[in-house]
Design an enzyme around this catalytic site. Structure first.
Site, PDB file in Angstrom:
ATOM      1  N   SER A 156     -61.451  81.040 -16.781  1.00 41.34           N
ATOM      2  CA  SER A 156     -62.906  81.183 -16.701  1.00 41.34           C
ATOM      3  C   SER A 156     -63.284  81.525 -15.268  1.00 41.34           C
ATOM      4  O   SER A 156     -62.525  81.215 -14.337  1.00 41.34           O
ATOM      5  CB  SER A 156     -63.569  79.855 -17.088  1.00 41.34           C
ATOM      6  OG  SER A 156     -64.957  79.880 -16.798  1.00 41.34           O
ATOM      7  N   TYR A 169     -63.993  70.796 -16.212  1.00 36.81           N
ATOM      8  CA  TYR A 169     -63.710  72.123 -16.789  1.00 36.81           C
ATOM      9  C   TYR A 169     -63.129  73.047 -15.714  1.00 36.81           C
ATOM     10  O   TYR A 169     -62.111  73.712 -15.926  1.00 36.81           O
ATOM     11  CB  TYR A 169     -65.013  72.689 -17.368  1.00 36.81           C
ATOM     12  CG  TYR A 169     -64.893  74.041 -18.058  1.00 36.81           C
ATOM     13  CD1 TYR A 169     -64.394  74.146 -19.361  1.00 36.81           C
ATOM     14  CD2 TYR A 169     -65.324  75.212 -17.428  1.00 36.81           C
ATOM     15  CE1 TYR A 169     -64.313  75.380 -20.002  1.00 36.81           C
ATOM     16  CE2 TYR A 169     -65.249  76.445 -18.067  1.00 36.81           C
ATOM     17  CZ  TYR A 169     -64.746  76.533 -19.353  1.00 36.81           C
ATOM     18  OH  TYR A 169     -64.667  77.761 -19.981  1.00 36.81           O
TER      19      TYR A 169
HETATM   20  N1  LIG Z   1     -67.965  81.813 -23.854  1.00 38.89           N
HETATM   21  C1  LIG Z   1     -67.900  81.845 -22.530  1.00 38.89           C
HETATM   22  O1  LIG Z   1     -68.891  82.105 -21.853  1.00 38.89           O
HETATM   23  C2  LIG Z   1     -66.587  81.574 -21.827  1.00 38.89           C
HETATM   24  C3  LIG Z   1     -66.526  81.803 -20.441  1.00 38.89           C
HETATM   25  C4  LIG Z   1     -65.338  81.563 -19.775  1.00 38.89           C
HETATM   26  C5  LIG Z   1     -64.229  81.120 -20.467  1.00 38.89           C
HETATM   27  N2  LIG Z   1     -64.306  80.893 -21.814  1.00 38.89           N
HETATM   28  C6  LIG Z   1     -63.105  80.426 -22.488  1.00 38.89           C
HETATM   29  O2  LIG Z   1     -62.779  81.303 -23.549  1.00 38.89           O
HETATM   30  C7  LIG Z   1     -62.014  80.592 -24.530  1.00 38.89           C
HETATM   31  C8  LIG Z   1     -62.600  80.862 -25.900  1.00 38.89           C
HETATM   32  O3  LIG Z   1     -63.879  80.262 -25.972  1.00 38.89           O
HETATM   33  P1  LIG Z   1     -65.108  80.850 -26.802  1.00 38.89           P
HETATM   34  O4  LIG Z   1     -66.183  81.135 -25.843  1.00 38.89           O
HETATM   35  O5  LIG Z   1     -64.645  81.892 -27.730  1.00 38.89           O
HETATM   36  O6  LIG Z   1     -65.585  79.500 -27.563  1.00 38.89           O
HETATM   37  P2  LIG Z   1     -65.463  79.048 -29.088  1.00 38.89           P
HETATM   38  O7  LIG Z   1     -65.855  77.617 -29.107  1.00 38.89           O
HETATM   39  O8  LIG Z   1     -66.209  79.976 -29.972  1.00 38.89           O
HETATM   40  O9  LIG Z   1     -63.910  79.226 -29.400  1.00 38.89           O
HETATM   41  C9  LIG Z   1     -62.945  78.318 -28.957  1.00 38.89           C
HETATM   42  C10 LIG Z   1     -62.034  78.008 -30.123  1.00 38.89           C
HETATM   43  O10 LIG Z   1     -61.037  77.095 -29.674  1.00 38.89           O
HETATM   44  C11 LIG Z   1     -60.848  76.132 -30.694  1.00 38.89           C
HETATM   45  N3  LIG Z   1     -60.299  74.894 -30.155  1.00 38.89           N
HETATM   46  C12 LIG Z   1     -60.924  73.944 -29.421  1.00 38.89           C
HETATM   47  N4  LIG Z   1     -60.106  72.923 -29.166  1.00 38.89           N
HETATM   48  C13 LIG Z   1     -58.916  73.234 -29.746  1.00 38.89           C
HETATM   49  C14 LIG Z   1     -57.670  72.565 -29.855  1.00 38.89           C
HETATM   50  N5  LIG Z   1     -57.486  71.351 -29.315  1.00 38.89           N
HETATM   51  N6  LIG Z   1     -56.671  73.170 -30.533  1.00 38.89           N
HETATM   52  C15 LIG Z   1     -56.842  74.384 -31.096  1.00 38.89           C
HETATM   53  N7  LIG Z   1     -58.010  75.064 -31.048  1.00 38.89           N
HETATM   54  C16 LIG Z   1     -59.029  74.488 -30.379  1.00 38.89           C
HETATM   55  C17 LIG Z   1     -62.234  75.920 -31.280  1.00 38.89           C
HETATM   56  O11 LIG Z   1     -62.175  75.334 -32.592  1.00 38.89           O
HETATM   57  C18 LIG Z   1     -62.809  77.330 -31.272  1.00 38.89           C
HETATM   58  O12 LIG Z   1     -62.568  78.022 -32.488  1.00 38.89           O
HETATM   59  C19 LIG Z   1     -62.059  79.122 -24.128  1.00 38.89           C
HETATM   60  O13 LIG Z   1     -60.848  78.776 -23.478  1.00 38.89           O
HETATM   61  C20 LIG Z   1     -63.222  79.075 -23.150  1.00 38.89           C
HETATM   62  O14 LIG Z   1     -63.119  78.008 -22.250  1.00 38.89           O
HETATM   63  C21 LIG Z   1     -65.461  81.124 -22.514  1.00 38.89           C
END
Ligand SMILES: NC(=O)c1ccc[n+]([C@@H]2O[C@H](COP(=O)([O-])OP(=O)(O)OC[C@H]3O[C@@H](n4cnc5c(N)ncnc54)[C@H](O)[C@@H]3O)[C@@H](O)[C@H]2O)c1
Length: 269
Positions: A156, A169
């Site tokens: 991130s 985080y």
């Molecule tokens: N959305 C943003 O703005 C953003 C920004 C920076 C980084 N990220 C990172 O991107 C990645 C994807 O996030 P997203 O935004 O698509 O969110 P999201 O919540 O839509 O997707 C994350 C997925 O991970 C799954 N998950 C959570 N804990 C888990 C576990 N213990 N085992 C297996 N699966 C698990 C959730 O069920 C979900 O389907 C994450 O690592 C998040 O930290 C997101």
């Protein structure tokens, strides 16, 4: 599923958001994709994570488009389960080319020093240890298959810039950079590349929920630092997927050990 010489990818957190977009991008270019996501709840998460039904629905909708996909539910905190998935996949397909460790959670404190221990521990367990679990489950098979490959850890911008109230985080996501650098060096002789991807604000259920929106509005200065310089509120998940797909392609054959930022300029603030 008969896969032949297709490249095979395993993606965690693939039921929705960035993981689902990455699965779609890989499958559309012809890869066989194993989608994994939660099979239980993470205690301290205040918005809905995905269920086994969500994962099944995502896989069914990709399969309905004629794409080569399969579902493998697992909590990334459960290393034996991940190892079983990898041995099953490699047993059938004789290869594992791409690994995208994308599963992650968000949780929101008021100050980093006052975050409760459960919230801290869940963040470290899922984001940092879960990513290590995903890597150590897959790497021996990737080496043994002998085809080289690419591993992407989804970090991130929070790993690279200061954001108030979410030190747990930021610490976990920064930890992924250290993990990536060690793995990249260790795996280079095997033609396996390892990189982190650092998204800025992306429109997924992690950000587009009431708890996340109220957190962003309540912390002084946060809205300003999270506002993207490019004129979009949040990026679409497919934009992150495109960079992950590049890193998991022959076009990136000498790209390893890098921190790829996809943030519409967020780090400029
Ligand atoms: N959305 C943003 O703005 C953003 C920004 C920076 C980084 N990220 C990172 O991107 C990645 C994807 O996030 P997203 O935004 O698509 O969110 P999201 O919540 O839509 O997707 C994350 C997925 O991970 C799954 N998950 C959570 N804990 C888990 C576990 N213990 N085992 C297996 N699966 C698990 C959730 O069920 C979900 O389907 C994450 O690592 C998040 O930290 C997101």
């Amino acid at each position: 599923v008969v896969v032949g010489e297709r490249r095979v990818a395993l993606i965690t957190g693939a039921a929705r958001g960035i993981g689902a977009a990455t699965a779609a991008t890989f499958a559309q270019r012809g890869d066989h994709v194993v989608l994994s996501d939660l099979d239980r709840r993470v205690e301290s998460v205040e918005y809905a994570t995905s269920s086994v039904d969500d994962l099944a629905a995502t896989v069914a909708s990709l399969a309905a488009d004629g794409l080569s996909v399969e579902s493998a539910p697992a909590d990334v905190r459960d290393h034996p389960r991940l190892a079983d998935i990898v041995s099953d996949v490699v047993g059938r397909h004789a290869r594992l080319d791409y690994l995208v460790a994308n599963a992650g959670i968000a949780s929101f404190g008021t100050t980093t020093w006052a975050i409760d221990e459960r919230t801290w521990q869940d963040m470290i367990d899922v984001t940092l240890t879960g990513t290590w679990n995903t890597c150590r489950a897959a790497i021996p098979s990737m080496i043994e298959a002998g085809n080289g490959g690419s591993i992407v850890l989804v970090s991130s911008t929070a790993a690279l810039k200061s954001l108030p109230t979410i030190g747990h985080y930021s610490a976990a996501k920064a930890g992924l950079v250290g993990l990536m650098r060690s793995l990249a060096l260790e795996l280079a002789p095997h033609w396996i590349r390892v990189n982190t991807v650092h998204p800025g604000g992306t429109a997924t259920p992690m950000t587009e929920n009431e708890r996340s929106e109220s957190w962003q509005a309540s912390v002084p200065g946060l809205n300003e630092t999270l506002t993207l310089p490019m004129p979009i509120k949040r990026m679409e998940p497919s934009a992150i997927a495109d960079t992950i797909a590049f890193l998991c392609s022959d076009a990136a054959r000498y790209v390893t050990g890098t921190t790829a930022v996809v943030d519409a300029g967020a780090l400029l603030r």
